[in-house]
Design a protein around this motif. Structure first.
Motif, PDB file in Angstrom:
ATOM      1  N   VAL A 240      25.026 -47.551 -39.525  1.00 52.65           N
ATOM      2  CA  VAL A 240      24.524 -48.865 -39.148  1.00 52.65           C
ATOM      3  C   VAL A 240      25.685 -49.763 -38.717  1.00 52.65           C
ATOM      4  N   THR A 241      25.492 -50.485 -37.614  1.00 58.83           N
ATOM      5  CA  THR A 241      26.468 -51.457 -37.134  1.00 58.83           C
ATOM      6  C   THR A 241      25.808 -52.822 -37.038  1.00 58.83           C
ATOM      7  N   ARG A 242      26.487 -53.847 -37.503  1.00 56.50           N
ATOM      8  CA  ARG A 242      25.951 -55.200 -37.361  1.00 56.50           C
ATOM      9  C   ARG A 242      26.161 -55.686 -35.934  1.00 56.50           C
ATOM     10  N   GLN A 243      25.114 -56.242 -35.361  1.00 53.22           N
ATOM     11  CA  GLN A 243      25.198 -56.762 -33.993  1.00 53.22           C
ATOM     12  C   GLN A 243      24.055 -57.751 -33.785  1.00 53.22           C
ATOM     13  N   SER A 244      24.363 -58.862 -33.157  1.00 48.29           N
ATOM     14  CA  SER A 244      23.350 -59.889 -32.927  1.00 48.29           C
ATOM     15  C   SER A 244      22.179 -59.317 -32.139  1.00 48.29           C
ATOM     16  N   PHE A 245      20.980 -59.396 -32.705  1.00 47.08           N
ATOM     17  CA  PHE A 245      19.792 -58.909 -32.005  1.00 47.08           C
ATOM     18  C   PHE A 245      19.515 -59.757 -30.781  1.00 47.08           C
ATOM     19  N   ALA A 246      19.725 -61.069 -30.879  1.00 43.78           N
ATOM     20  CA  ALA A 246      19.473 -61.955 -29.739  1.00 43.78           C
ATOM     21  C   ALA A 246      20.419 -61.657 -28.587  1.00 43.78           C
ATOM     22  N   ALA A 247      21.679 -61.340 -28.896  1.00 42.26           N
ATOM     23  CA  ALA A 247      22.640 -60.994 -27.847  1.00 42.26           C
ATOM     24  C   ALA A 247      22.244 -59.699 -27.150  1.00 42.26           C
ATOM     25  N   ARG A 248      21.811 -58.740 -27.920  1.00 37.64           N
ATOM     26  CA  ARG A 248      21.388 -57.457 -27.339  1.00 37.64           C
ATOM     27  C   ARG A 248      20.154 -57.651 -26.457  1.00 37.64           C
ATOM     28  N   ALA A 249      19.234 -58.518 -26.891  1.00 37.08           N
ATOM     29  CA  ALA A 249      18.032 -58.778 -26.102  1.00 37.08           C
ATOM     30  C   ALA A 249      18.371 -59.403 -24.754  1.00 37.08           C
ATOM     31  N   ALA A 250      19.391 -60.272 -24.725  1.00 39.73           N
ATOM     32  CA  ALA A 250      19.789 -60.914 -23.475  1.00 39.73           C
ATOM     33  C   ALA A 250      20.298 -59.905 -22.457  1.00 39.73           C
ATOM     34  N   LEU A 251      20.878 -58.807 -22.930  1.00 37.71           N
ATOM     35  CA  LEU A 251      21.317 -57.740 -22.035  1.00 37.71           C
ATOM     36  C   LEU A 251      20.157 -56.816 -21.685  1.00 37.71           C
ATOM     37  N   THR A 252      19.368 -56.438 -22.668  1.00 40.01           N
ATOM     38  CA  THR A 252      18.272 -55.491 -22.448  1.00 40.01           C
ATOM     39  C   THR A 252      17.288 -55.994 -21.406  1.00 40.01           C
ATOM     40  N   VAL A 253      17.021 -57.288 -21.396  1.00 38.77           N
ATOM     41  CA  VAL A 253      16.023 -57.849 -20.483  1.00 38.77           C
ATOM     42  C   VAL A 253      16.445 -57.707 -19.020  1.00 38.77           C
ATOM     43  N   LEU A 254      17.733 -57.454 -18.776  1.00 37.53           N
ATOM     44  CA  LEU A 254      18.234 -57.274 -17.411  1.00 37.53           C
ATOM     45  C   LEU A 254      18.194 -55.809 -16.980  1.00 37.53           C
ATOM     46  N   THR A 255      17.535 -54.952 -17.747  1.00 32.35           N
ATOM     47  CA  THR A 255      17.352 -53.517 -17.462  1.00 32.35           C
ATOM     48  C   THR A 255      18.645 -52.824 -17.037  1.00 32.35           C
ATOM     49  N   PRO A 256      19.675 -52.834 -17.903  1.00 33.10           N
ATOM     50  CA  PRO A 256      20.966 -52.256 -17.523  1.00 33.10           C
ATOM     51  C   PRO A 256      20.923 -50.759 -17.255  1.00 33.10           C
ATOM     52  N   GLY A 257      19.893 -50.065 -17.752  1.00 32.83           N
ATOM     53  CA  GLY A 257      19.806 -48.638 -17.481  1.00 32.83           C
ATOM     54  C   GLY A 257      19.644 -48.315 -16.014  1.00 32.83           C
ATOM     55  N   ALA A 258      19.197 -49.294 -15.226  1.00 37.74           N
ATOM     56  CA  ALA A 258      18.985 -49.075 -13.794  1.00 37.74           C
ATOM     57  C   ALA A 258      20.130 -49.601 -12.933  1.00 37.74           C
ATOM     58  N   TRP A 259      21.193 -50.130 -13.528  1.00 40.50           N
ATOM     59  CA  TRP A 259      22.282 -50.698 -12.740  1.00 40.50           C
ATOM     60  C   TRP A 259      23.066 -49.594 -12.019  1.00 40.50           C
ATOM     61  N   PRO A 260      23.496 -49.872 -10.789  1.00 42.12           N
ATOM     62  CA  PRO A 260      24.372 -48.917 -10.088  1.00 42.12           C
ATOM     63  C   PRO A 260      25.733 -48.825 -10.774  1.00 42.12           C
ATOM     64  N   GLU A 261      26.345 -47.653 -10.677  1.00 43.35           N
ATOM     65  CA  GLU A 261      27.610 -47.394 -11.363  1.00 43.35           C
ATOM     66  C   GLU A 261      28.763 -47.272 -10.383  1.00 43.35           C
ATOM     67  N   PRO A 262      29.995 -47.376 -10.936  1.00 42.61           N
ATOM     68  CA  PRO A 262      30.338 -47.680 -12.323  1.00 42.61           C
ATOM     69  C   PRO A 262      30.087 -49.141 -12.652  1.00 42.61           C
ATOM     70  N   VAL A 263      29.927 -49.409 -13.957  1.00 41.73           N
ATOM     71  CA  VAL A 263      29.722 -50.777 -14.421  1.00 41.73           C
ATOM     72  C   VAL A 263      31.038 -51.307 -14.972  1.00 41.73           C
ATOM     73  N   LEU A 264      31.483 -52.438 -14.450  1.00 41.53           N
ATOM     74  CA  LEU A 264      32.670 -53.099 -14.979  1.00 41.53           C
ATOM     75  C   LEU A 264      32.228 -54.163 -15.972  1.00 41.53           C
ATOM     76  N   ASP A 265      32.573 -53.970 -17.239  1.00 40.98           N
ATOM     77  CA  ASP A 265      32.342 -54.988 -18.260  1.00 40.98           C
ATOM     78  C   ASP A 265      33.580 -55.878 -18.253  1.00 40.98           C
ATOM     79  N   ALA A 266      33.511 -56.971 -17.495  1.00 41.55           N
ATOM     80  CA  ALA A 266      34.712 -57.730 -17.148  1.00 41.55           C
ATOM     81  C   ALA A 266      35.131 -58.749 -18.203  1.00 41.55           C
ATOM     82  N   CYS A 267      34.320 -59.012 -19.179  1.00 47.11           N
ATOM     83  CA  CYS A 267      34.684 -59.886 -20.312  1.00 47.11           C
ATOM     84  C   CYS A 267      34.288 -59.143 -21.576  1.00 47.11           C
TER      85      CYS A 267
END
Length: 428
Positions: A240-267
């Motif tokens: 188990v890892t602690r992680q803000s559920f609200a923060a994860r939801a803000a990313l999930t709603v943008l459907t990152p599984g469909a993003w073109p690659e590679p993905v640069l996580d710039a921050c």
């Protein structure tokens, strides 16, 4: 910190050290508390109390200051370190039921003597006893309406929040929603957990999804009420890892599984969102300006290529990324429940500086994208200048940019944290 023979109780000493580093030397409260806890070996109960004292005091510092102002002729005349000790003891008396008032008075008076301020120990004793005599009154809003100049003054007192934030939220969101946001930041946020892959993770997920206290679930991410104590043994806890559920939801709603690659996580920071992208099978490259955060990311995810870079400057990548994720530096007004020190250390000028930096990051990141790529923007703040207006301003000044989606955490969310996210397409 206390006179010989009268050692300061370990939880109080730890909380005071963390709060002083946070309020006067600019450290984030989590980093300051981690350092204070790491400097000594404490009983788990003292660790819990020190954490509760540090965060609770910062959440309700405005209420504590107002209560103490009733009994101090010149509150600002007291040396900072003594004012902090008095405030922490008053917080215990007012808002911690499990600590007897006499115990809070005792350690605070002894501590004042040990600071070489014997003349003030009598003042500590008198003030804290008068605070104790108030009983339950300071836990009710009516107490803070007494003598308030207007509604804003009352809201600042009751919700323990600086005036500039109260006025910003009232003008932006209206009375009802603003009061909801103000109330949320006085309480601890939801407990967010992410369960790892594998059989053990699946078994644990099945157990967690039937927990009667469960607030929300998204795949292997779970949210529980604050201070939830899950019955996990040592073996289960390692999955188990602690992680803000609200923060994860803000990313999930943008459907990152469909993003073109590679993905640069710039921050990228320490890589919470990098880890989520990896879980989705994405090819990820990470960058951040802070070397310490990158070091932690490399340690936890050695398979991820990463480099140090400023996100507001052109990326040094030879190959243009298909997507860029921007977890933007922001004022953090949406996560005051988790980072309550922010409200006492930032002001309107800081927000103006941040909006200029955010605009520069959007411009540089969009320029680095290949045509047809996606730019995902996430903030953890409640301020339209850093959210909707930031994205709209970018769209207006950028040829062929299209805003595909915007999203905000629902204002009535039980999670206690509020995020904004947007997905921007680059024209071909």
């Amino acid at each position: 910190m206390a006179r010989p023979g009268k050692p300061l109780p370990p939880a109080r000493g730890t909380a005071l050290r963390a709060l002083s580093q946070c309020l006067w030397r600019g450290q984030d409260i989590q980093a300051a508390l981690d350092a204070a806890l790491g400097a000594q070996r404490l009983d788990p109960r003292d660790v819990g109390l020190a954490t509760e004292l540090a965060y609770g005091y910062l959440r309700l510092k405005g209420r504590v200051d107002h209560v103490l102002s009733r009994f101090l002729g010149k509150p600002g005349a007291m040396p900072e370190n003594l004012a902090l000790g008095l405030g922490l003891a008053a917080y215990e008396i007012l808002f911690l039921d499990k600590v007897p008032a006499y115990a809070s008075v005792s350690w605070a008076v002894d501590w004042a003597k040990g600071q070489g301020e014997g003349r003030l120990s009598g003042l500590f004793n008198a003030v804290l006893r008068r605070v104790s005599d108030l009983g339950e009154a300071p836990r009710e809003p009516a107490f803070y309406r007494q003598g308030a100049a207007d509604e804003v003054d009352f809201l600042c007192r009751w919700h323990s929040c600086p005036e500039w934030i109260v006025r910003l939220w009232l003008s932006t969101y209206g009375q009802e929603r603003a009061e909801g946001f103000l109330a949320a930041q006085t309480r601890a946020p939801a407990l967010g957990l992410v369960v790892s892959h594998g059989r053990q993770g699946r078994d644990l997920s099945r157990a967690l999804e039937h927990d009667p206290d469960l607030l929300a679930r998204d795949g292997r991410a779970f949210a529980f009420p604050p201070a939830t104590e899950l019955d996990l043994d040592a073996e289960a806890a390692q999955y188990v890892t602690r992680q803000s559920f609200a923060a994860r939801a803000a990313l999930t709603v943008l459907t990152p599984g469909a993003w073109p690659e590679p993905v640069l996580d710039a921050c990228a920071g320490r890589g919470n969102k990098t880890r989520h992208l990896l879980e989705l099978g994405k090819t990820v490259i990470a960058s951040d300006i802070h070397q310490g955060r990158l070091k932690a990311l490399r340690r936890d995810m050695p398979e991820v290529p990463c480099f140090r870079a400023r996100a507001d400057l052109p990326t040094p990548m030879r190959r243009a990324p298909g997507s860029v994720l921007l977890d933007l530096p922001c004022s953090g007004l949406g996560v005051l429940s988790r980072r309550p020190d922010i409200k006492w250390k930032r002001g309107p000028r800081d927000v103006r500086d941040l909006t200029r930096l955010q605009a520069a990051i959007l411009d540089a990141s969009y320029e680095s994208l290949r045509p047809g790529g996606l730019m995902a923007v996430i903030t953890c703040t409640l301020n339209p200048d850093e959210n909707e207006l930031l994205v709209e301003g970018f769209r207006k000044r950028t040829d062929k940019a299209r805003v595909a989606r915007t999203w905000t955490t629902p204002h009535d969310s039980p999670l206690g944290e509020f995020f904004f996210s947007a997905l921007i397409e680059k024209g071909k």
